[in-house]
Design a protein around this motif. Structure first.
Motif, mmCIF file in Angstrom:
data_model
loop_
_atom_site.group_PDB
_atom_site.id
_atom_site.type_symbol
_atom_site.label_atom_id
_atom_site.label_comp_id
_atom_site.label_asym_id
_atom_site.label_seq_id
_atom_site.Cartn_x
_atom_site.Cartn_y
_atom_site.Cartn_z
ATOM 1 N N SER A 2 0.827 -1.200 0.000
ATOM 2 C CA SER A 2 0.000 0.000 0.000
ATOM 3 C C SER A 2 0.865 1.255 0.000
ATOM 4 O O SER A 2 0.511 2.256 -0.615
ATOM 5 C CB SER A 2 -0.923 0.007 1.219
ATOM 6 N N ALA A 3 2.007 1.209 0.686
ATOM 7 C CA ALA A 3 2.899 2.371 0.761
ATOM 8 C C ALA A 3 3.429 2.743 -0.617
ATOM 9 O O ALA A 3 3.613 3.918 -0.924
ATOM 10 C CB ALA A 3 4.053 2.092 1.709
ATOM 11 N N HIS A 4 3.662 1.743 -1.471
ATOM 12 C CA HIS A 4 4.135 2.014 -2.826
ATOM 13 C C HIS A 4 3.039 2.717 -3.632
ATOM 14 O O HIS A 4 3.305 3.644 -4.389
ATOM 15 C CB HIS A 4 4.552 0.709 -3.506
ATOM 16 N N LEU A 5 1.816 2.273 -3.457
ATOM 17 C CA LEU A 5 0.682 2.838 -4.178
ATOM 18 C C LEU A 5 0.304 4.223 -3.636
ATOM 19 O O LEU A 5 -0.034 5.115 -4.397
ATOM 20 C CB LEU A 5 -0.504 1.871 -4.043
ATOM 21 N N ARG A 6 0.367 4.365 -2.313
ATOM 22 C CA ARG A 6 -0.023 5.612 -1.636
ATOM 23 C C ARG A 6 1.068 6.008 -0.642
ATOM 24 O O ARG A 6 0.987 5.664 0.537
ATOM 25 C CB ARG A 6 -1.352 5.411 -0.906
ATOM 26 N N PRO A 7 2.083 6.711 -1.087
ATOM 27 C CA PRO A 7 3.231 7.020 -0.237
ATOM 28 C C PRO A 7 2.895 7.735 1.077
ATOM 29 O O PRO A 7 3.581 7.524 2.074
ATOM 30 C CB PRO A 7 4.110 7.905 -1.122
ATOM 31 N N ASP A 8 1.872 8.556 1.111
ATOM 32 C CA ASP A 8 1.529 9.299 2.327
ATOM 33 C C ASP A 8 0.688 8.485 3.314
ATOM 34 O O ASP A 8 0.517 8.880 4.459
ATOM 35 C CB ASP A 8 0.770 10.580 1.975
ATOM 36 N N PHE A 57 -7.932 1.682 4.633
ATOM 37 C CA PHE A 57 -6.891 0.653 4.729
ATOM 38 C C PHE A 57 -7.062 -0.338 3.572
ATOM 39 O O PHE A 57 -6.116 -0.749 2.937
ATOM 40 C CB PHE A 57 -7.014 -0.064 6.077
ATOM 41 N N ILE A 58 -8.323 -0.712 3.367
ATOM 42 C CA ILE A 58 -8.745 -1.459 2.185
ATOM 43 C C ILE A 58 -9.981 -0.727 1.674
ATOM 44 O O ILE A 58 -10.586 0.041 2.425
ATOM 45 C CB ILE A 58 -9.043 -2.958 2.482
ATOM 46 N N PRO A 59 -10.373 -0.927 0.433
ATOM 47 C CA PRO A 59 -11.537 -0.191 -0.059
ATOM 48 C C PRO A 59 -12.755 -0.346 0.856
ATOM 49 O O PRO A 59 -13.177 -1.459 1.157
ATOM 50 C CB PRO A 59 -11.781 -0.805 -1.436
ATOM 51 N N GLY A 60 -13.260 0.781 1.315
ATOM 52 C CA GLY A 60 -14.460 0.797 2.137
ATOM 53 C C GLY A 60 -14.233 0.713 3.634
ATOM 54 O O GLY A 60 -15.172 0.879 4.401
ATOM 55 N N GLU A 152 -8.888 7.162 -10.994
ATOM 56 C CA GLU A 152 -8.410 8.374 -11.674
ATOM 57 C C GLU A 152 -8.207 9.543 -10.722
ATOM 58 O O GLU A 152 -7.399 10.432 -10.975
ATOM 59 C CB GLU A 152 -9.391 8.837 -12.770
ATOM 60 N N GLU A 153 -8.951 9.574 -9.642
ATOM 61 C CA GLU A 153 -8.866 10.680 -8.694
ATOM 62 C C GLU A 153 -7.910 10.404 -7.540
ATOM 63 O O GLU A 153 -7.782 11.203 -6.620
ATOM 64 C CB GLU A 153 -10.264 11.007 -8.175
ATOM 65 N N GLY A 154 -7.250 9.243 -7.561
ATOM 66 C CA GLY A 154 -6.276 8.916 -6.525
ATOM 67 C C GLY A 154 -6.843 8.217 -5.310
ATOM 68 O O GLY A 154 -6.177 8.115 -4.278
#
Length: 179
Positions: A2-8, A57-60, A152-154
């Protein structure tokens, strides 16, 4: 992953060792290894988090913040009581959403550990992951196989068909993925 996908995202979870913050063992004296591992590393996501891309953390679902853990245990217990579902063992929340649905740690009376879904409207514990280890392994696989991805919106999103396929392959005795 997840950190790779969303660094913050990882930084937004905070440290697991903050002054004035309870340890999971202060809240749940016999906390399972999964909760100990999580909360020794991070604090979780506050229900007051305002940045939408940092909530899930996970979708939803968000990882319950340690400061809100007691409150979420009470919500979970009231749902179980209201719906007449005790589970016959120990049920502890891990993830929640704004509709009071939970992904829970469940240990049956015989000591078997599972990770279950509990939808507020239904009140039944549905086994999602065959063990806490399979929970973590499956989540990692969801990121590796791009089951979870940024839209598309991150924002974190999910390929529901692929999620079911990967979830079922890694958790063959959990009917959740085939329903």
């Amino acid at each position: 992953m997840s950190a790779h996908l969303r660094p913050d995202y990882t930084a937004s979870l905070g440290s697991g060792h903050r002054e004035g913050q309870p340890a999971i063992s202060d809240i749940v004296p016999d906390a399972p290894k999964l909760l100990q591992a999580i909360y020794s590393q991070v604090s979780g996501t506050s229900s007051d988090e305002e940045e939408p891309s940092l909530i899930e953390f996970i979708p939803g679902y968000r990882l319950i913040h340690i400061q809100e853990y007691v409150q979420e245990i009470k919500v979970l217990e009231s749902i179980l009581k209201e719906k007449g579902c005790s589970g016959g063992g120990t049920v502890l929340p891990i993830l929640t959403n704004y509709g009071s649905d939970f992904i829970c740690y469940y240990q049956s009376e015989d000591g078997t550990e599972r990770i279950c879904d509990l939808l507020h409207d239904y009140g039944d514990l549905a086994v999602m992951y065959d063990s806490p280890e399979k929970f973590l392994e499956t989540l990692c696989e969801f990121y590796k196989q791009e089951v979870y991805f940024l839209d598309e919106e991150g924002y974190l999103d999910c390929d529901l068909v692929l999620e079911g396929e990967v979830g079922a392959a890694l958790n063959p005795s959990a009917n959740y993925w085939s329903e």
